[in-house]
Design a protein around this motif. Structure first.
Motif, short mmCIF file in Angstrom:
data_model
loop_
_atom_site.label_atom_id
_atom_site.label_comp_id
_atom_site.label_asym_id
_atom_site.label_seq_id
_atom_site.Cartn_x
_atom_site.Cartn_y
_atom_site.Cartn_z
N GLU A 165 -3.46 -10.55 3.03
CA GLU A 165 -4.35 -11.28 3.44
C GLU A 165 -4.44 -12.36 2.79
O GLU A 165 -3.70 -13.46 2.06
CB GLU A 165 -5.97 -10.85 2.08
N GLU B 205 1.07 -1.44 0.34
CA GLU B 205 0.02 -0.04 -0.06
C GLU B 205 0.52 1.61 0.02
O GLU B 205 0.31 2.17 -0.24
CB GLU B 205 -0.87 0.11 0.87
N THR C 174 -6.24 -11.14 7.70
CA THR C 174 -4.95 -9.83 6.95
C THR C 174 -4.58 -9.60 8.25
O THR C 174 -4.77 -9.04 9.36
CB THR C 174 -6.37 -8.99 7.04
N ARG D 65 -0.73 -4.59 3.47
CA ARG D 65 -1.72 -5.49 3.26
C ARG D 65 -1.26 -7.08 3.46
O ARG D 65 -1.25 -7.59 2.21
CB ARG D 65 -2.78 -5.52 2.97
N VAL E 99 -1.40 -6.59 9.02
CA VAL E 99 -0.98 -5.68 7.94
C VAL E 99 0.80 -5.01 8.93
O VAL E 99 0.69 -5.26 10.32
CB VAL E 99 -1.79 -3.69 8.40
#
Length: 313
Positions: free
Chosen positions: A271, A263, A288, A269, A290
Motif C-alpha cells: 500500500e 499476507e 494498492t 500487499r 497485490v
C-alpha cells in the motif's frame, strides 16, 4: 586563488553539515540514564546528505537482559530483536576507539569539495568496572571529515542488517546504504520474509520509475499473465495490457510505499501513494498492489488499484 576559493567554499560546506539529533527524537533513553541503570549501548544517529533525519541504530544490553538491536525512524518505524552474544561482542569491540582523534595527515593543505555529506552522532555507554565508574563516550562527524565515528556508525548499521533476517533479504543495490535499507525494512509487516522478496521485485529496474512506452517491455515480466490493473477507472487485463497502462500512467510520477504486508508466503500487499508533479502542480493518489508467486515464478504483480489524483496539499 586557492585561498579565495577556500573562502567561498567554507560557508557552503558549513551549510551542508547538519547537526544530528539526540535520542529524544526517537523516544530513547539518554545515554546517562542507560549508564545509571547499569546498561550498555552502542548507538548511532544519522542525518542524510539533504538534512533529513535518517534514523537511529542501537545495539544495547540492558542490565539483566539479553543484548538486542533497535532500529528507529523519525516517522515512528521500529525494528527490535534479540541478537547473538557474538554479534554484541563484535559491535562492542568495534566501538573501542571511535572517539579518538586522528593525527592530521602530512602534506600540502589542498582544498577539496565534499557536497551533501551524511552526518552521524555516536554514543557508547561503557559499564562500570572495579575501580572505574560507568562512562559515556560520544563523537559527532560529517562524512566530509576524517575520523572514526562515521566508519563505526555505518558498521553498526551493517551489523543491524545482518542481525535482522528479513532486512538481510532486501536487495542492497536498491537503497543508498544500509541505513536507508533499514528504514525501508521497517515497512515490512506480517510474513516479513515474503514481504522482503516482493519488495525486491517491486524495486526492479523501471517498475516504480517508468519511462513510458520505453520501459513497457522491460517490466512486462513483472506482471502476472492474468494481471488486473484498475487505474482510476481505466481497466487493463493481462500482462501486456497492464504493463502498457502502468508504464504510460506512472511516467513522471513516483511511488512511496507506506506498508508492505506479507499476507502469506506467496501473497504480499503493498500500500502506498503515487505522487506527481507537473505544470507547477503536485498531486497524489492511493495505490494498492497485490504481488503473488504462482506457476513456478517469483513474485509478480497480480493486481493493482490506483485511486483518482487529488492535490497533494
Amino acid at each position: 586563488m586557492i585561498q579565495a576559493f577556500a573562502n567561498v567554499l567554507a560557508p557552503l560546506l558549513a551549510a551542508s553539515a547538519t547537526s544530528t539529533p539526540g535520542p529524544e527524537l526517537y523516544h530513547l533513553p539518554t545515554a546517562q540514564s542507560v549508564a545509571s541503570s547499569g546498561g550498555e549501548v552502542v548507538r548511532a544517529f544519522f542525518v542524510d546528505g539533504y538534512g533529513n533525519q535518517a534514523g537511529s541504530v542501537a545495539f544495547m544490553r540492558p542490565r539483566g537482559e539479553e543484548p538486542r538491536v533497535e532500529v528507529r525512524t523519525a516517522s515512528g518505524g521500529a525494528l527490535v530483536t534479540v541478537v547473538p552474544l557474538d554479534t554484541w561482542e563484535r559491535v562492542r569491540a568495534a566501538a573501542a576507539l571511535f572517539d579518538r582523534k586522528l593525527a592530521p595527515a602530512s602534506g600540502p593543505d589542498v582544498p577539496s569539495i565534499c557536497l551533501h555529506p551524511w552526518s552521524v552522532s555516536v554514543e557508547v555507554v561503557d559499564p562500570a568496572r572495579p575501580g572505574r565508574p560507568a562512562a559515556v563516550r560520544t563523537a559527532a562527524q560529517s562524512s566530509c571529515d576524517v575520523g572514526l565515528a562515521v566508519p563505526l556508525a555505518f558498521e553498526v548499521a551493517r551489523e543491524a542488517v545482518a542481525a535482522l533476517p528479513a532486512c538481510a533479504l532486501l536487495h542492497a543495490e536498491q537503497y543508498r546504504n544500509n541505513v536507508s535499507l533499514l528504514a525501508g525494512c521497517t515497512l515490512l509487516k506480517g510474513d516479513r520474509a515474503a514481504a522482503a522478496l516482493a519488495r525486491n521485485a517491486y524495486g526492479s529496474d523501471w517498475f516504480a520509475t517508468t519511462r513510458g512506452d520505453r520501459t513497457e517491455y522491460a517490466i512486462r515480466q513483472l506482471f502476472f499473465d492474468r494481471a488486473q490493473l484498475n487505474w482510476a477507472g481505466t481497466i487493463a487485463e493481462g500482462s501486456e495490457a497492464a504493463a502498457k497502462l502502468w508504464s504510460s500512467r506512472l511516467e513522471n510520477a513516483s511511488i512511496h510505499p507506506l506498508q508492505i504486508v506479507g499476507e502469506a508466503a506467496d501473497r504480499v500487499r503493498i500500500e502506498g501513494m503515487i505522487f506527481r508533479y507537473a505544470d507547477n502542480r503536485s498531486t497524489k493518489a492511493p495505490v494498492t498492489m497485490v504481488w503473488t508467486k504462482e506457476n513456478g515464478f517469483g513474485f509478480r504483480l497480480h493486481s493493482a488499484t490506483v485511486g483518482a489524483e487529488e492535490p497533494a496539499g
